[in-house]
Write an enzyme that holds these catalytic residues in place. Sequence first.
Site, PDB file in Angstrom:
ATOM      1  N   ALA A 203       6.974  17.904 -66.204  1.00  0.00           N
ATOM      2  CA  ALA A 203       6.335  17.403 -67.419  1.00  0.00           C
ATOM      3  C   ALA A 203       7.203  17.672 -68.649  1.00  0.00           C
ATOM      4  CB  ALA A 203       4.966  18.059 -67.605  1.00  0.00           C
TER       5      ALA A 203
ATOM      6  N   ASP B  82      -0.648  32.542 -64.461  1.00  0.00           N
ATOM      7  CA  ASP B  82       0.710  32.278 -64.960  1.00  0.00           C
ATOM      8  C   ASP B  82       0.818  32.746 -66.414  1.00  0.00           C
ATOM      9  OD1 ASP B  82       3.353  31.460 -64.943  1.00  0.00           O
ATOM     10  OD2 ASP B  82       2.891  29.352 -65.358  1.00  0.00           O
TER      11      ASP B  82
END
Length: 469
Positions: free
Chosen positions: A26, A137
Site C-alpha cells: 500500500a 503491530d
Amino acid sequence: MAASGWAPPRLEGFILTDKLGNGTYATVYKAYRKQNTREVVAIKCVSKKSLNKASVENLLTEIEILKTVHHSHILELKDFQWDQDHIYLITEYCAGGDLSRFIRTRRILPERVVQIFLQQLASALKFLHERNISHLDLKPQNILLSRLDRPHLKLADFGFAQHMTSQDAPQALRGSPLYMAPEMVCCKHYDGRVDLWSVGVILYEALFGKAPFASKSFSELEEKIRSHSTVELPPRPRISPECRHLLKRLLQREPDNRISFTEFFSHPFVDLEHMPSAESLDKATKLVLEAVEKDSAGEHSIALSFYCKSLDYFIPALHYEPDARRKEAMRSKICQYISRAEELKVLVSSSNKTFLLEDNSALGLLKEMAKDKPRLAAALEVASAAVNKDDEGSGVDALDLYQQSLGELILMLSAESPGRRRELLHAEIQTLMRRAEFLKEQMKTYKWKSESFGQEELSESVRNSCSLQ
C-alpha cells in the site's frame, strides 16, 4: 505536491497529492475532497495485484475493525472504496507525521512529553482491550501525531489486528521484529499481552533514543530477543521511579511475569484517572469546592488534601483546553489554587515535620536489633539513606530510596514474629510512609508550577520536530 515523473491513482471526488509513505502492498497519499469543505484526508491505496490471501484477510480485518471502533486516539476510517486496480481506505489526515520520525529528529523525549503520549496510547489500548481487540503491530511508525499544536496521538495501521480472547493462541508471526514480544519471536503460543511488550519497547525508545534490542542484523536482533537476560535500563537520562517501575514490568520476557492490562491501565505513570475529560473537570471543580469549604472552617490539612487532588485533575486539563480565553482563565484559577496550597503547606508542615523527624533513635535501635537478619539490616540501611537524602533536599533520590526500603520492610514485617522488634518495625514503616507522602506533597508544588506555566513544551516539541523533517 506530487513530484514530477509519476502520478498517484485517480479517485473520484478526491485530489491526491503528496505521498506520505508506503508499505509492502500500500501507498498512503495526502488528498483533498473536491467538493464542499475541501477536507484534507489521507488515502491508503492498496494495489489489488500485490494482494495474496493473507494480505486480503489483513485488509478486511483492518476495515472491519476501523469501521466499528471510534475513539479520539484511534485513526478514524472515514470511508473505503475500490476500483479495478485499487482498494482505497480514506482516513483522517495527521499533520504531525509519525512518532518514529518525531523521536528520530529529537533523539530523546522529555519524560513529561513521553508520559502524555503514553497516556493517550494507553487510552486507545484500553478501548480496544475492552472489545477483545489486539493490535499486534505496535511501533512508533504506526502511531501518528494529529497536528502541530496540542498534539494527539492516533493509533493506526490495524492490518495485523485480531479479535482475541484469553484462550486464543495464534501462531503467526505478526508485526516488526524490533518491537515483537519474545514469545512471538520464539514461535510460542501468545496472546494480547504481546502488545504490552511492544508498549515497553516504544516507551524505552522514546526515553533513551533507541530500542532496547537495537541491532545491526536480524540474526543479532533475534539472538538478543531470545536471550534470558534481564532488560537493563540505561542510567542516563534519569527517569522517575514510577516510569522505571513501569518499564521493568512491561519488558518482562515471560508474559506471565509481565504487567497485566489491568495493572497497566491503573499504573501511576500512565494515570488514566487524571486524563482530561468533561468528567475529570467536574471532579476537579467539586474537589475545589470541598477545599474552600474546609479551608473556611479552619481544617487546613484536609483543605490542602482537596486542593492537591483537584490540581491533579486541573493541570492536565489545562494543556488540552482549545479555547485561548478559557485556557487563560483556567490558568489564572490554577495559580490561585497553587498559591493557597503553598500557604496551607506552611501552616501544616511544621507540625508534620516535627512528627516525622522525632525519635530518630528508634531507627538506630531497630538496626541494632536487626544484626542477626542481614536482609532486614540492609533494608534499614536503605531507609537511613532515604532519610539522609530527604534532609539534604534530594527529593527524587530520597523518594526512590523510600520506595525501595518500604518494599523490603513490608515483606520483612509479614515474616517477623510477634515481639518488640516487630512493634518497632511496624512503627518505622509508618514513619517512613509518612515521610515519603510528605515529600511527595512538597515535590508536587514545583511540578504544578512548571506544568501550569510551561504547557507549551509539548506543542513546541512537535513544532521543532516537524520543522526538522
